[in-house]
Scaffold this motif. Sequence first.
Motif, PDB file in Angstrom:
ATOM      1  N   ALA A 430      -0.475  54.941 -79.663  1.00  0.00           N
ATOM      2  CA  ALA A 430       0.508  55.308 -80.686  1.00  0.00           C
ATOM      3  C   ALA A 430      -0.099  55.518 -82.071  1.00  0.00           C
ATOM      4  O   ALA A 430       0.417  56.315 -82.867  1.00  0.00           O
ATOM      5  CB  ALA A 430       1.599  54.240 -80.750  1.00  0.00           C
ATOM      6  N   HIS A 431      -1.196  54.813 -82.391  1.00  0.00           N
ATOM      7  CA  HIS A 431      -1.782  54.921 -83.735  1.00  0.00           C
ATOM      8  C   HIS A 431      -2.920  55.935 -83.823  1.00  0.00           C
ATOM      9  O   HIS A 431      -3.543  56.082 -84.876  1.00  0.00           O
ATOM     10  CB  HIS A 431      -2.281  53.545 -84.193  1.00  0.00           C
ATOM     11  CG  HIS A 431      -1.193  52.507 -84.279  1.00  0.00           C
ATOM     12  ND1 HIS A 431      -0.195  52.544 -85.234  1.00  0.00           N
ATOM     13  CD2 HIS A 431      -0.928  51.426 -83.494  1.00  0.00           C
ATOM     14  CE1 HIS A 431       0.622  51.531 -85.049  1.00  0.00           C
ATOM     15  NE2 HIS A 431       0.199  50.829 -83.996  1.00  0.00           N
ATOM     16  N   LEU A 432      -3.200  56.617 -82.726  1.00  0.00           N
ATOM     17  CA  LEU A 432      -4.256  57.631 -82.715  1.00  0.00           C
ATOM     18  C   LEU A 432      -3.677  59.002 -83.044  1.00  0.00           C
ATOM     19  O   LEU A 432      -2.459  59.203 -82.999  1.00  0.00           O
ATOM     20  CB  LEU A 432      -4.939  57.651 -81.338  1.00  0.00           C
ATOM     21  CG  LEU A 432      -5.678  56.370 -80.941  1.00  0.00           C
ATOM     22  CD1 LEU A 432      -6.276  56.521 -79.545  1.00  0.00           C
ATOM     23  CD2 LEU A 432      -6.780  56.048 -81.950  1.00  0.00           C
ATOM     24  N   GLN A 434      -2.231  62.780 -82.981  1.00  0.00           N
ATOM     25  CA  GLN A 434      -1.302  63.349 -82.003  1.00  0.00           C
ATOM     26  C   GLN A 434      -2.037  64.133 -80.917  1.00  0.00           C
ATOM     27  O   GLN A 434      -1.628  64.127 -79.752  1.00  0.00           O
ATOM     28  CB  GLN A 434      -0.283  64.261 -82.702  1.00  0.00           C
ATOM     29  CG  GLN A 434       0.839  64.716 -81.770  1.00  0.00           C
ATOM     30  CD  GLN A 434       1.828  65.622 -82.469  1.00  0.00           C
ATOM     31  OE1 GLN A 434       1.489  66.331 -83.406  1.00  0.00           O
ATOM     32  NE2 GLN A 434       3.073  65.606 -82.011  1.00  0.00           N
ATOM     33  N   ALA A 435      -3.134  64.801 -81.287  1.00  0.00           N
ATOM     34  CA  ALA A 435      -3.894  65.588 -80.307  1.00  0.00           C
ATOM     35  C   ALA A 435      -4.415  64.687 -79.187  1.00  0.00           C
ATOM     36  O   ALA A 435      -4.379  65.054 -78.011  1.00  0.00           O
ATOM     37  CB  ALA A 435      -5.056  66.307 -80.988  1.00  0.00           C
ATOM     38  N   VAL A 436      -4.879  63.489 -79.555  1.00  0.00           N
ATOM     39  CA  VAL A 436      -5.384  62.534 -78.556  1.00  0.00           C
ATOM     40  C   VAL A 436      -4.238  62.057 -77.669  1.00  0.00           C
ATOM     41  O   VAL A 436      -4.385  61.943 -76.445  1.00  0.00           O
ATOM     42  CB  VAL A 436      -6.070  61.336 -79.250  1.00  0.00           C
ATOM     43  CG1 VAL A 436      -6.518  60.298 -78.220  1.00  0.00           C
ATOM     44  CG2 VAL A 436      -7.262  61.811 -80.069  1.00  0.00           C
ATOM     45  N   GLN A 437      -3.082  61.793 -78.283  1.00  0.00           N
ATOM     46  CA  GLN A 437      -1.919  61.355 -77.510  1.00  0.00           C
ATOM     47  C   GLN A 437      -1.475  62.423 -76.518  1.00  0.00           C
ATOM     48  O   GLN A 437      -1.089  62.110 -75.386  1.00  0.00           O
ATOM     49  CB  GLN A 437      -0.765  61.019 -78.454  1.00  0.00           C
ATOM     50  CG  GLN A 437      -1.020  59.813 -79.346  1.00  0.00           C
ATOM     51  CD  GLN A 437       0.156  59.515 -80.255  1.00  0.00           C
ATOM     52  OE1 GLN A 437       1.294  59.479 -79.810  1.00  0.00           O
ATOM     53  NE2 GLN A 437      -0.109  59.307 -81.537  1.00  0.00           N
ATOM     54  N   LEU A 438      -1.532  63.690 -76.937  1.00  0.00           N
ATOM     55  CA  LEU A 438      -1.127  64.795 -76.071  1.00  0.00           C
ATOM     56  C   LEU A 438      -2.019  64.892 -74.837  1.00  0.00           C
ATOM     57  O   LEU A 438      -1.554  65.121 -73.722  1.00  0.00           O
ATOM     58  CB  LEU A 438      -1.181  66.124 -76.832  1.00  0.00           C
ATOM     59  CG  LEU A 438      -0.019  66.429 -77.786  1.00  0.00           C
ATOM     60  CD1 LEU A 438      -0.322  67.696 -78.574  1.00  0.00           C
ATOM     61  CD2 LEU A 438       1.287  66.575 -77.037  1.00  0.00           C
ATOM     62  N   ILE A 439      -3.340  64.699 -75.061  1.00  0.00           N
ATOM     63  CA  ILE A 439      -4.306  64.871 -73.969  1.00  0.00           C
ATOM     64  C   ILE A 439      -4.293  63.674 -73.031  1.00  0.00           C
ATOM     65  O   ILE A 439      -4.266  63.818 -71.812  1.00  0.00           O
ATOM     66  CB  ILE A 439      -5.727  65.086 -74.542  1.00  0.00           C
ATOM     67  CG1 ILE A 439      -5.766  66.370 -75.376  1.00  0.00           C
ATOM     68  CG2 ILE A 439      -6.748  65.169 -73.420  1.00  0.00           C
ATOM     69  CD1 ILE A 439      -7.030  66.531 -76.192  1.00  0.00           C
ATOM     70  N   PHE A 440      -4.271  62.445 -73.586  1.00  0.00           N
ATOM     71  CA  PHE A 440      -4.453  61.250 -72.763  1.00  0.00           C
ATOM     72  C   PHE A 440      -3.153  60.551 -72.375  1.00  0.00           C
ATOM     73  O   PHE A 440      -3.126  59.784 -71.424  1.00  0.00           O
ATOM     74  CB  PHE A 440      -5.353  60.242 -73.494  1.00  0.00           C
ATOM     75  CG  PHE A 440      -6.779  60.656 -73.561  1.00  0.00           C
ATOM     76  CD1 PHE A 440      -7.648  60.360 -72.524  1.00  0.00           C
ATOM     77  CD2 PHE A 440      -7.278  61.355 -74.657  1.00  0.00           C
ATOM     78  CE1 PHE A 440      -8.977  60.746 -72.575  1.00  0.00           C
ATOM     79  CE2 PHE A 440      -8.609  61.745 -74.716  1.00  0.00           C
ATOM     80  CZ  PHE A 440      -9.457  61.440 -73.677  1.00  0.00           C
ATOM     81  N   GLY A 441      -2.079  60.793 -73.122  1.00  0.00           N
ATOM     82  CA  GLY A 441      -0.860  60.021 -72.905  1.00  0.00           C
ATOM     83  C   GLY A 441       0.107  60.596 -71.890  1.00  0.00           C
ATOM     84  O   GLY A 441       1.005  59.909 -71.424  1.00  0.00           O
ATOM     85  N   GLY A 442      -0.032  61.847 -71.534  1.00  0.00           N
ATOM     86  CA  GLY A 442       0.952  62.475 -70.657  1.00  0.00           C
ATOM     87  C   GLY A 442       0.821  62.096 -69.205  1.00  0.00           C
ATOM     88  O   GLY A 442       1.808  62.016 -68.480  1.00  0.00           O
ATOM     89  N   SER A 443      -0.409  61.849 -68.754  1.00  0.00           N
ATOM     90  CA  SER A 443      -0.620  61.593 -67.327  1.00  0.00           C
ATOM     91  C   SER A 443      -1.906  60.807 -67.129  1.00  0.00           C
ATOM     92  O   SER A 443      -2.874  60.984 -67.873  1.00  0.00           O
ATOM     93  CB  SER A 443      -0.712  62.923 -66.572  1.00  0.00           C
ATOM     94  OG  SER A 443      -1.235  62.753 -65.292  1.00  0.00           O
ATOM     95  N   GLY A 444      -1.912  59.939 -66.125  1.00  0.00           N
ATOM     96  CA  GLY A 444      -3.122  59.192 -65.807  1.00  0.00           C
ATOM     97  C   GLY A 444      -4.207  60.069 -65.240  1.00  0.00           C
ATOM     98  O   GLY A 444      -5.382  59.691 -65.221  1.00  0.00           O
ATOM     99  N   ILE A 445      -3.843  61.266 -64.776  1.00  0.00           N
ATOM    100  CA  ILE A 445      -4.801  62.191 -64.167  1.00  0.00           C
ATOM    101  C   ILE A 445      -5.834  62.661 -65.193  1.00  0.00           C
ATOM    102  O   ILE A 445      -7.026  62.724 -64.907  1.00  0.00           O
ATOM    103  CB  ILE A 445      -4.066  63.416 -63.577  1.00  0.00           C
ATOM    104  CG1 ILE A 445      -3.043  62.969 -62.536  1.00  0.00           C
ATOM    105  CG2 ILE A 445      -5.047  64.403 -62.967  1.00  0.00           C
ATOM    106  CD1 ILE A 445      -2.045  64.038 -62.164  1.00  0.00           C
ATOM    107  N   VAL A 446      -5.352  62.971 -66.399  1.00  0.00           N
ATOM    108  CA  VAL A 446      -6.219  63.560 -67.432  1.00  0.00           C
ATOM    109  C   VAL A 446      -7.333  62.594 -67.853  1.00  0.00           C
ATOM    110  O   VAL A 446      -8.514  62.930 -67.751  1.00  0.00           O
ATOM    111  CB  VAL A 446      -5.390  64.006 -68.651  1.00  0.00           C
ATOM    112  CG1 VAL A 446      -6.298  64.556 -69.735  1.00  0.00           C
ATOM    113  CG2 VAL A 446      -4.361  65.038 -68.246  1.00  0.00           C
TER     114      VAL A 446
END
Length: 466
Positions: A430-432, A434-446
């Motif tokens: 949450a504190h990183l 937004q680009a990092v959240q988009l890449i890593f937060g959407g799915s465990g696959i990424v």
Amino acid sequence: MKDSKTSRAEYDFYGKLPLSKAIPLGLQHVLAMFVGNLTPLLIITSACGLGAGSEYASLQVSLLQNAMWIAGIVTLVQLYAIGPAGGKVPIIMGTSSGFIGVCSSVASAMGGGILAYGAVMCASVIGGLFEGVLGFMLKPLRRFFPPVVTGSVVLSIGLSLIAVGVNSFGGGSSANDFGSMENLLLGAIVLLVIVALKHGTKGITSASSILIGIIVGYIVAAIMGVVLPTTAVNAEGVEYTKAWVLNWDKVKEASWFALPKPLPVKLVFDLRAVLPILIMFVVTAVETIGDISGVMEGGMGREATDRELSGGVICDGIGSSFAALFGVLPNTSFSQNVGLVTMTKIVNRFALATGAVFLILCGLFPKLAALISIMPQSVLGGAAVMMFSSIVVSGIQLVTKNPITSRNITILSVALGLGYGLGSNSSILAHLPQAVQLIFGGSGIVPAALVAIVLNIVLPESKEDA
């Protein structure tokens, strides 16, 4: 004497399978992915304010229609190949749920509306072409994807889908009666029928166990609608229809025939959409490599070739660009159907092609599509929990294809532990930026895929690994 090739044709990609056998085997693929093929569009159009009740409600219906026949066409390309596009692998293509997170964020950043959706479509055209180029370059990059990496990706795909299957089993997490006895009973009946037919019978009934289980689910749901109350009252005192109830009115109201419309949304170039969606296409290419590796290992008992991986990724990219021209989100390999193939071992191209043709017909005949769209989530869940778990098993088979060295254990452990952990508990990011959240937060696959690739490059190989 019956030809042995014909008698076991369903387990041979190029086998000669009679239409009477191919239709039910193909239809169960459609039933397995139908809801998942439409859900991303429903979510993103609603996020852009184009859903039911808006002035663009008719546009949403048109986009859903396009999503079905496009999935069928792109699947045929993947199965039979046109030039370099298509891996000739037993993969079903469909609207990717992997793009839901990034597209929702783009819609929010742009304030929603038809322009935001047009920007998503334009970015999808560009991103699809970019993934197609990556497919051409895959051969020199193949060394970065040994079994331990692709196995880690396949494992994370399966693990991320298990929760989806269990949610469906309970009737859908958004349902007011989620986890009710009726939903659990319906899901359990479907699962028991599938297991009983799969291992208690032979021939077409065993091969079509998923389809028969889902049909039984429809019949049981129809009987339940006659003998049980179909409505209830929630905590706020509002009456609702239970999730397992079949909505026959939807079939009745659907039109018989409708032609798809190209460019239903004007393409809008906007870097706020292009950059994050471009990154997601790179991740999608890795996921597709994992899907193809999983289906070849689980369905055919061998590793995928360079040509199969390259053609599959090119089809992914070009198919996604083609889909965007008809207002549909990126089309990629469907992990649900990878699970179905690995569970049944049925890889026959003609059988899967009949499913693709059925999808095209659903796009042309909305009444047929409506019949499938009213499937209760718990019926789908009864089949999904078994199919998705079989993807995990395929991942294990890939990882254990080579000796389990300490290096491979480290790659797998960190990829699943840190990578998949980040994806399944995205609040930690949450504190990183937004680009990092988009890449890593959407799915465990990424994150699992990226961690596995990086560790495979960084960690030195011992003699045992070589």
